[in-house]
Design a protein around this motif. Structure first.
Motif, PDB file in Angstrom:
ATOM      1  N   UNK A 171      99.779  84.499 133.438  1.00 34.70           N
ATOM      2  CA  UNK A 171      98.553  83.695 133.459  1.00 34.70           C
ATOM      3  C   UNK A 171      98.867  82.201 133.391  1.00 34.70           C
ATOM      4  N   UNK A 172      99.902  81.855 132.609  1.00 33.74           N
ATOM      5  CA  UNK A 172     100.272  80.441 132.473  1.00 33.74           C
ATOM      6  C   UNK A 172     100.789  79.913 133.806  1.00 33.74           C
ATOM      7  N   UNK A 173     101.605  80.716 134.483  1.00 34.20           N
ATOM      8  CA  UNK A 173     102.182  80.260 135.746  1.00 34.20           C
ATOM      9  C   UNK A 173     101.113  80.122 136.821  1.00 34.20           C
ATOM     10  N   UNK A 174     100.067  80.957 136.740  1.00 38.63           N
ATOM     11  CA  UNK A 174      98.998  80.815 137.741  1.00 38.63           C
ATOM     12  C   UNK A 174      97.842  79.959 137.203  1.00 38.63           C
ATOM     13  N   UNK A 175      98.114  79.239 136.131  1.00 39.03           N
ATOM     14  CA  UNK A 175      97.164  78.268 135.548  1.00 39.03           C
ATOM     15  C   UNK A 175      95.797  78.873 135.274  1.00 39.03           C
ATOM     16  N   UNK A 176      95.793  80.034 134.617  1.00 35.64           N
ATOM     17  CA  UNK A 176      94.520  80.685 134.324  1.00 35.64           C
ATOM     18  C   UNK A 176      94.269  80.831 132.826  1.00 35.64           C
ATOM     19  N   UNK A 177      94.908  79.984 132.037  1.00 36.03           N
ATOM     20  CA  UNK A 177      94.751  80.112 130.584  1.00 36.03           C
ATOM     21  C   UNK A 177      93.441  79.467 130.128  1.00 36.03           C
ATOM     22  N   UNK A 178      92.730  80.138 129.221  1.00 33.95           N
ATOM     23  CA  UNK A 178      91.587  79.466 128.589  1.00 33.95           C
ATOM     24  C   UNK A 178      92.120  78.565 127.468  1.00 33.95           C
ATOM     25  N   UNK A 179      91.231  77.874 126.760  1.00 36.51           N
ATOM     26  CA  UNK A 179      91.699  76.883 125.768  1.00 36.51           C
ATOM     27  C   UNK A 179      92.553  77.498 124.671  1.00 36.51           C
ATOM     28  N   UNK A 180      92.089  78.627 124.133  1.00 32.14           N
ATOM     29  CA  UNK A 180      92.837  79.268 123.042  1.00 32.14           C
ATOM     30  C   UNK A 180      94.212  79.701 123.554  1.00 32.14           C
TER      31      UNK A 180
END
Ligand code: ADP
Ligand code: MG
Length: 323
Positions: A171-180
């Motif tokens: 998710x981090x590599x595809x830039x899909x992280x929410x704030x938490x």
């Protein structure tokens, strides 16, 4: 780019503020001055691509973490940083990669106030070995074997964040992280061992360890070497809001007990030191939480309690530590 140019360009950034480094990068050896009435402490850790870090992580983050995990060992001794060496094997010379790596390393070097004093550069699969040097007042190092009966058990910062973030790589590599999730991911990438706090803790605490393999495992090392046991209040575990949001309360407690990669300190101290420890933490803007106490019993058992009853984590990973 030749080896000596590479070293000059990317690994010659440090200037020692303390005056302890007489000669740094550039000669056959570094020369350091050890202050009177202090002892040298040293530790080395190797990080291998694909084993200790994901291959696609930003080189600045790889560098930052490589130094942070080593500084964490100095913190666990209550040491003041003196300097570090870097031995790096690189598959090829990629200047962009090296520039980012050097920037991240320099950020960590400044953040933890520890200068780069030398190293070695070779060709090979990406491997980073950092050797840290520090000093402690004579016989004041915080040892694993020094916990005493009835000591309080404390931890700095929050536990479990980094372990929760391990599953977020895709998710981090595809830039899909929410704030938490973004917060948790940052905790994994950029640990902040409380090195200044640790140095001053040396005169207030008995034993310390850095939490790198999970609280139960690492506290277990203190208990084994100090020949004692412990009681932990599960409701006192320091959990970040973001971790609780991400994993729920029970999940967060699991990560805090069994997760790794926190690089916070777990330490023990006499109950009469409570105010001094809280004041020091407040002065330095460090979170500290008292999570339990040292009990009698040489078998290094950790009793987890919640609302006056024994607590059984859902995931039973902890069990082999109390067998
Ligand atoms: P030697 O052949 O004597 O080992 P090197 O060419 O390996 O010398 O290193 C020259 C100087 O550069 C030494 O001071 C060494 O500590 C330093 N150095 C080499 N590689 C690094 C590195 N990756 N980071 C910091 N200093 C380095
Ligand atoms: Mg060399």
């Amino acid at each position: 780019m030749k080896e000596f140019e590479l070293i000059k360009e990317f690994f010659s950034f440090s200037q020692s503020k303390s005056g302890a480094v007489i000669e740094g990068v550039g000669d056959d050896c570094a020369v350091l001055s050890i202050p009177d009435k202090r002892q040298l402490v040293t530790s080395v850790d190797t990080l291998v691509e694909g084993v200790h870090f994901f291959s696609d992580i930003n080189p600045a983050d790889i560098a930052y973490k490589s130094l942070a995990v080593n500084v964490s060992d100095l913190a666990a001794m209550g040491a003041k940083p003196l300097g570090f060496t870097l031995a790096i094997a690189l598959p090829k010379v990629e200047e962009d990669w090296l520039k980012a790596f050097s920037d991240g390393l320099q950020q960590a070097s400044t953040a933890f106030d520890i200068p780069l004093i030398g190293g070695d550069t070779t060709k090979g699969p990406l491997t980073i070995t950092i050797n840290v040097l520090g000093t402690v007042k004579t016989d004041r190092a915080l040892l694993r074997k020094s916990a005493q009966l009835d000591d309080d058990i404390w931890v700095t910062g929050y536990l479990g964040d980094a372990a929760a973030a391990l599953g977020l790589h895709g998710k981090a590599q595809s830039r899909q992280l929410n704030n938490a999730e973004h917060y948790l991911w940052q905790q994994l990438l950029r640990p902040k061992p409380p090195i200044v706090f640790a140095k001053k803790l040396a005169k207030l605490a008995h034993a310390a360890i850095d939490v790198s393999d999970g609280l139960l495992v690492d506290l277990g090392h203190i208990l084994e070497q100090s020949h004692c046991s412990a009681k932990i209040k599960v409701s006192s575990l320091p959990l970040s809001e973001q971790l609780t949001e991400f994993a729920g309360l029970e999940g967060a407690r699991e990560f805090a007990l069994n997760g790794g990669d926190d690089y916070e300190l777990c330490f023990t101290a006499k109950p009469s030191m409570r105010n001094k420890i809280l004041n020091l933490a407040e002065d330095l803007n460090i979170n500290v939480h008292r999570i339990g106490s040292i009990t009698a019993g040489e078998e290094a058992e950790i009793q987890l309690m919640l609302d006056g009853k024994p607590y059984k984590p859902k995931r039973q990973g902890w069990q082999h530590f109390s067998e």
